[in-house]
Scaffold this motif. Structure first.
Motif, PDB file in Angstrom:
ATOM      1  N   PRO A   1       1.329   7.678  -8.972  1.00  0.00           N
ATOM      2  CA  PRO A   1       0.338   9.003  -8.940  1.00  0.00           C
ATOM      3  C   PRO A   1      -0.698   8.436 -10.121  1.00  0.00           C
ATOM      4  O   PRO A   1      -0.695   9.253 -11.023  1.00  0.00           O
ATOM      5  CB  PRO A   1       1.174  10.006  -9.775  1.00  0.00           C
ATOM      6  CG  PRO A   1       2.279   9.583 -10.409  1.00  0.00           C
ATOM      7  CD  PRO A   1       2.761   8.346  -9.481  1.00  0.00           C
TER       8      PRO A   1
ATOM      9  N   MET B   1       2.178   1.705  -3.405  1.00  0.00           N
ATOM     10  CA  MET B   1       1.327   1.947  -4.174  1.00  0.00           C
ATOM     11  C   MET B   1       0.940   3.410  -4.128  1.00  0.00           C
ATOM     12  O   MET B   1       0.481   4.264  -5.150  1.00  0.00           O
ATOM     13  CB  MET B   1      -0.049   1.148  -4.325  1.00  0.00           C
ATOM     14  CG  MET B   1       0.000  -0.113  -4.761  1.00  0.00           C
ATOM     15  SD  MET B   1      -1.455  -1.080  -4.069  1.00  0.00           S
ATOM     16  CE  MET B   1      -2.772  -0.253  -4.924  1.00  0.00           C
ATOM     17  N   ALA B   2       0.857   3.923  -2.833  1.00  0.00           N
ATOM     18  CA  ALA B   2       0.825   5.210  -2.813  1.00  0.00           C
ATOM     19  C   ALA B   2       1.841   6.553  -3.270  1.00  0.00           C
ATOM     20  O   ALA B   2       1.373   7.614  -3.729  1.00  0.00           O
ATOM     21  CB  ALA B   2       0.633   5.917  -1.072  1.00  0.00           C
ATOM     22  N   GLU B   3       2.945   5.933  -3.535  1.00  0.00           N
ATOM     23  CA  GLU B   3       3.910   6.796  -4.391  1.00  0.00           C
ATOM     24  C   GLU B   3       3.904   6.805  -6.003  1.00  0.00           C
ATOM     25  O   GLU B   3       4.258   7.547  -6.447  1.00  0.00           O
ATOM     26  CB  GLU B   3       5.309   6.002  -4.009  1.00  0.00           C
ATOM     27  CG  GLU B   3       5.624   6.189  -2.648  1.00  0.00           C
ATOM     28  CD  GLU B   3       5.749   7.406  -2.096  1.00  0.00           C
ATOM     29  OE1 GLU B   3       6.205   8.330  -2.892  1.00  0.00           O
ATOM     30  OE2 GLU B   3       5.144   7.779  -1.162  1.00  0.00           O
TER      31      GLU B   3
ATOM     32  N   ALA C   1      -1.647   1.344 -10.213  1.00  0.00           N
ATOM     33  CA  ALA C   1      -0.543   1.499  -9.373  1.00  0.00           C
ATOM     34  C   ALA C   1      -0.027   0.198  -8.835  1.00  0.00           C
ATOM     35  O   ALA C   1       1.077  -0.169  -8.697  1.00  0.00           O
ATOM     36  CB  ALA C   1      -0.907   2.195  -7.847  1.00  0.00           C
ATOM     37  N   ARG C   2      -1.058  -0.935  -8.502  1.00  0.00           N
ATOM     38  CA  ARG C   2      -0.780  -1.955  -8.181  1.00  0.00           C
ATOM     39  C   ARG C   2       0.134  -2.846  -9.141  1.00  0.00           C
ATOM     40  O   ARG C   2       0.894  -3.919  -8.808  1.00  0.00           O
ATOM     41  CB  ARG C   2      -2.023  -2.871  -7.741  1.00  0.00           C
ATOM     42  CG  ARG C   2      -1.826  -4.493  -7.220  1.00  0.00           C
ATOM     43  CD  ARG C   2      -1.177  -4.381  -6.005  1.00  0.00           C
ATOM     44  NE  ARG C   2      -0.610  -5.658  -5.645  1.00  0.00           N
ATOM     45  CZ  ARG C   2      -1.255  -6.323  -4.358  1.00  0.00           C
ATOM     46  NH1 ARG C   2      -2.220  -5.706  -3.865  1.00  0.00           N
ATOM     47  NH2 ARG C   2      -0.720  -7.522  -4.305  1.00  0.00           N
TER      48      ARG C   2
ATOM     49  N   GLY D   1       0.641  -1.216   0.109  1.00  0.00           N
ATOM     50  CA  GLY D   1      -0.048   0.133  -0.018  1.00  0.00           C
ATOM     51  C   GLY D   1       0.830   1.141   0.047  1.00  0.00           C
ATOM     52  O   GLY D   1       0.617   2.200  -0.667  1.00  0.00           O
ATOM     53  N   ARG D   2       1.965   1.187   0.752  1.00  0.00           N
ATOM     54  CA  ARG D   2       2.704   2.540   0.659  1.00  0.00           C
ATOM     55  C   ARG D   2       3.532   2.562  -0.616  1.00  0.00           C
ATOM     56  O   ARG D   2       3.651   3.785  -1.141  1.00  0.00           O
ATOM     57  CB  ARG D   2       3.904   2.272   1.630  1.00  0.00           C
ATOM     58  CG  ARG D   2       3.423   2.571   3.441  1.00  0.00           C
ATOM     59  CD  ARG D   2       4.375   2.719   4.308  1.00  0.00           C
ATOM     60  NE  ARG D   2       4.722   1.761   5.125  1.00  0.00           N
ATOM     61  CZ  ARG D   2       3.940   1.111   6.015  1.00  0.00           C
ATOM     62  NH1 ARG D   2       2.736   1.218   5.992  1.00  0.00           N
ATOM     63  NH2 ARG D   2       4.365   0.078   6.870  1.00  0.00           N
TER      64      ARG D   2
ATOM     65  N   PRO E   1      -5.354   3.377  -8.428  1.00  0.00           N
ATOM     66  CA  PRO E   1      -4.944   2.118  -7.548  1.00  0.00           C
ATOM     67  C   PRO E   1      -4.742   1.058  -8.206  1.00  0.00           C
ATOM     68  O   PRO E   1      -3.637   0.190  -8.013  1.00  0.00           O
ATOM     69  CB  PRO E   1      -5.894   2.110  -6.406  1.00  0.00           C
ATOM     70  CG  PRO E   1      -6.417   3.238  -6.241  1.00  0.00           C
ATOM     71  CD  PRO E   1      -6.319   3.984  -7.629  1.00  0.00           C
TER      72      PRO E   1
END
Length: 178
Positions: free
Chosen positions: A10, A6-8, A16-17, A3-4, A13
């Protein structure tokens, strides 16, 4: 940790995954192509569904694609790769699109029932024109659907091998039980 990481990224989700699971040039290129407007020219209903065609065209002057949109995508791929520390030089691997997209769209894996007719893992029926290049593949990942709940049209997808589907869903054998 996932999750951290993925938060990076932009992006949505799901995308990002995919990048966190597969930090490579092709996943960055896929994410950008999905996040941007489709560079394929012409009416949506006449565009082929295969995102691998769009990946393959990234470094070409294929007249089927909007050149400015492709240049913009290339610039975004380089910028995103730089930001995430992922090398984006060299060619992408269009044949990896399906397996990479399983990380982002596992719920949209679909199995062929008839030519151009598929059933998604969720049980939803979906379709594409019978003359589409992906109409007869065994499995695909349906990235973009038209939003209809009963028989959604597949607008963007990637072919995925049965071996990759089995590997991805090995811990969930009920997904395609008949």
């Amino acid at each position: 940790d996932v999750g951290r990481a993925m938060a990076e990224v932009p992006l949505h989700p799901r995308l990002a995954r995919m990048i966190v699971d597969h930090p490579e040039h092709t996943s960055v290129a896929l994410a950008v192509l999905i996040d941007d407007r489709d560079p394929y020219r012409g009416p949506v209903e006449q565009r082929p569904a295969d995102i691998a065609e769009r990946l393959a065209a990234l470094n070409s002057d294929d007249p089927r694609f909007d050149r400015r949109a492709m240049r913009r995508a290339q610039d975004r791929i380089v910028a995103l790769g730089r930001r995430l520390g992922i090398a984006t030089s060299g060619a992408v691997a269009p044949q990896r699109a399906g397996v990479l997209l399983l990380s982002a769209f596992a719920d949209r894996i679909a199995m062929r029932r008839n030519r151009g007719r598929f059933q998604a893992a969720t049980g939803t029926g979906c379709w594409m024109p019978a003359d589409d290049d992906l109409a007869n593949v065994e499995f695909l990942v349906a990235i973009d659907l038209d939003g209809r709940r009963d028989r959604a049209r597949i607008r963007l997808a990637a072919d995925v091998s049965s071996d990759d589907v089995i590997e991805h869903f090995a811990s969930r054998p009920e997904v395609f039980s008949v």
